[in-house]
Design an enzyme around this catalytic site. Structure first.
Site, PDB file in Angstrom:
ATOM      1  N   CYS A 179      -5.401   2.324   4.311  1.00 27.38           N
ATOM      2  CA  CYS A 179      -5.599   0.872   4.231  1.00 27.38           C
ATOM      3  C   CYS A 179      -4.306   0.136   4.577  1.00 27.38           C
ATOM      4  O   CYS A 179      -4.336  -0.986   5.084  1.00 27.38           O
ATOM      5  CB  CYS A 179      -6.104   0.480   2.850  1.00 27.38           C
ATOM      6  SG  CYS A 179      -5.016   0.978   1.489  1.00 27.38           S
ATOM      7  N   HIS A 536      -4.482  -0.921  -3.386  1.00 29.72           N
ATOM      8  CA  HIS A 536      -5.291  -1.047  -2.173  1.00 29.72           C
ATOM      9  C   HIS A 536      -4.831  -2.277  -1.405  1.00 29.72           C
ATOM     10  O   HIS A 536      -4.574  -3.334  -1.979  1.00 29.72           O
ATOM     11  CB  HIS A 536      -6.769  -1.169  -2.524  1.00 29.72           C
ATOM     12  CG  HIS A 536      -7.670  -1.296  -1.323  1.00 29.72           C
ATOM     13  ND1 HIS A 536      -7.770  -0.309  -0.369  1.00 29.72           N
ATOM     14  CD2 HIS A 536      -8.491  -2.308  -0.922  1.00 29.72           C
ATOM     15  CE1 HIS A 536      -8.625  -0.693   0.572  1.00 29.72           C
ATOM     16  NE2 HIS A 536      -9.071  -1.902   0.257  1.00 29.72           N
TER      17      HIS A 536
END
Length: 587
Positions: A179, A536
């Site tokens: 990510c 994240h």
């Protein structure tokens, strides 16, 4: 020929200029016709009325539509005439473009365009030999039905909510804790200047280090590849017959067909089926050209395909450049950003170093100059140095002491981390406060005594940072990760705005009032949620293709967002672009 006013598409000054008479003939249009014809008959003869006669060249010229005064743009003579004589409209010679000096913008008016088209036709016919059988020139104009259909289709497109089908908006496959790279790729893909560069195929892969035969390090003669026909979507097996000097390839397809002059963007190295619409990597362990890989990413994301895309080749190319980022462990998005820019700098014609005068596309967009002024406390002499930077790393003050230790690495910025600052006053942390603190003068400690050239000894000193040269795109990195005895994350909210004025942080004197050359607008925000161990990354991007709407890119999914969502997010990296771009003289 008599001209009648049909409508006013331009500014209010244009509508006033055109005017009406009792018989329906437009006085302004009749005058505009005479000026237009006068200019066409004297092409190359008109000069600026205020420039010295011996001046060889005074740049672009405009003629006043009210009194036929001719003035140049470069020295501001036409603008001076506009302000002194209260004559707002002028016509640019050569382009025949109407400009309003009050609105300071080009005027696009249907009636004026109609006159220009008619006069252009007359001028073209006058240069041709007389022929009674020749059809007279008639400029093309859209029919009312065609125009209504175009407007209807535009309204339907603007009202559509099928965001996934829009160009540039395509999810990226998370290949395993990637990510951090996906959000940086999305931010760069929505950089307007990079988009124009790579979609225009301006990258020549021969700027990278090639083999002994002069071919690209990515593809060589004899390599097996997958290639697309021009305008096609399917990939066909082929082999490289020849690598041309202009960077294109001659291909021999396995079905017996041949094709010449195929661009690198239409070719990918042969490989078995790659999941997720991804890319293959070069065989034999050869180094992947990052510029070619990035070109492929832009082509894929702007192809109109709605399927998720896996940027294998780009990720693999970064791994080859930066070994410490290889693998599928969690990485820092800011570190990946610097590594990617460094690789693109090397593979897009950059010089060996990172000098501020490098002309590669990365330096032209991202590089600024950070000025450091060290003042001797004894003799008050000042030592000034200017270092290039790609980003500005700012401390987040969340208590009575600095949250980051001095000496943290920062790409090519070499910007010192501030220390010994006044304690936090308990108010909200804002981006402007962080910038002010970054550029505030600091007293260097006794263990950092400055070797003064005038005093001939080491002295106490103060140091102040400022912006000597602003980049076109400014990346601001908020230091949320603290590495002391234990790695922790700073979750303090930092308030930022959509517009940013960098004028207060310049090393030069303040610009004239109204100068917007130092104003920036936000186009991408990289966020980090969670802790350092279980976090994240996501990215907000603004898409010009969708009227400036904001979208949230969360790996494979792309959803519409609001400006409020963007400004209230937990920002880690902010990307601003200049509102007005300056263009220098080409070498």
């Amino acid at each position: 020929m008599k001209w009648a006013v049909s409508r006013t598409d331009g500014c209010s000054h244009c509508g006033t200029y055109k005017g009406r008479r009792a018989d329906g003939e437009a006085i302004g249009l009749a005058r505009f016709t005479k000026v237009n014809r006068y200019v066409r008959q004297r092409v190359g003869q008109l000069v600026c009325a205020r420039c010295p006669p011996d001046q060889a060249w005074c740049g672009r010229l405009r003629i006043c539509l009210h009194c036929v005064f001719v003035g140049c743009v470069a020295h501001g003579h036409i603008q001076e005439h506009c302000e002194q004589s209260k004559h707002p409209l002028s016509l640019e010679l050569g382009l025949f473009q109407v400009f309003c000096g009050v609105c300071k913008d080009a005027v696009y008016d249907r009636d004026l365009e109609r006159v220009c088209e008619f006069e252009r036709g007359l001028a073209a016919e006058s240069k041709l030999p007389s022929d009674p059988g020749r059809v007279p020139f008639v400029p093309w104009q859209p029919r009312d039905a065609s125009e209504a259909l175009l407007l209807m289709q535009q309204a339907a497109l603007e009202g559509s909510r099928n965001w996934a089908s829009r160009f540039g908006l395509r999810g990226l496959v998370n290949l395993g804790n990637t990510c951090f790279s996906n959000c940086i790729i999305q931010a760069l893909v929505h950089n307007p200047l990079l988009r124009n560069y790579f979609l225009a195929s301006m990258h020549n892969h021969k700027t990278t280090a090639g083999g002994a035969d002069g071919s690209s390090s990515l593809l060589r003669a004899g390599d097996r590849v997958q290639a697309r026909w021009k305008g096609g979507a399917r990939w066909y097996p082929a082999s490289i017959a020849k690598v041309n000097d202009d960077g294109t390839h001659d291909l021999a397809y396995e079905d017996g067909k041949d094709e010449t002059g195929v661009s690198a963007s239409m070719i990918t190295p042969a490989a078995d089926s790659v999941p997720g619409g991804g890319e293959a990597v070069p065989p034999d362990g050869r180094e992947t050209c990052l510029g070619c890989a990035m070109t492929n990413v832009f082509n894929e994301l702007y192809s109109g395909d709605v399927k998720q895309f896996a940027p294998y080749r780009l990720l693999h190319a970064v791994w080859q450049q930066s070994k410490h980022l290889a693998g599928y462990a969690q990485q820092d998005a800011h570190e990946f950003f610097i590594a990617l820019l460094d690789g693109l700098h090397k593979h897009c014609g950059g010089d060996d170093g990172h000098g501020i005068e490098c002309t590669c596309i990365i330096h032209r967009i991202f590089t600024g100059g950070l000025q450091s002024d060290v003042t001797c406390a004894s003799c008050k002499s000042v030592s000034t140095t200017v270092d290039p930077f790609w980003d500005i790393s700012l401390d987040i003050v969340a208590g009575s002491h600095d949250m980051m230790p001095p000496g943290s690495p920062m790409s090519p910025t070499h910007a010192a981390v501030l220390q010994q600052q006044p304690p936090w006053d308990g108010s909200d942390v804002t981006l402007l406060k962080c910038l002010e603190r970054f550029t505030r003068a600091e007293r260097l400690g006794s263990n950092e005594r400055y070797s003064c050239a005038q005093c001939k000894e080491r002295q106490m000193s103060t140091k102040k940072l400022s912006m000597k040269r602003l980049p076109v795109v400014i990346c601001i990195h908020l230091k949320r990760f603290k590495h002391d005895q234990q790695a922790t994350k700073i979750n303090t909210p930092v308030k930022f705005t959509e517009q940013l004025d960098m004028q207060p942080y310049l090393a030069a004197p303040p610009p004239p009032a109204g100068d917007d050359g130092f104003k920036y607008t936000l186009f991408a925000v990289v966020n980090h949620k969670g802790s350092m161990e279980h976090g994240h990354y996501t990215c907000f991007v603004r898409s010009p293709q969708q009227g400036g709407l904001w979208f949230l890119c969360n790996d494979e999914t792309v959803t519409i967002a609001t400006l409020r969502d963007v400004l209230s997010s937990e920002a880690y990296m902010l990307f601003y672009i200049k509102v007005r771009l300056e263009y220098g003289v080409a070498d």
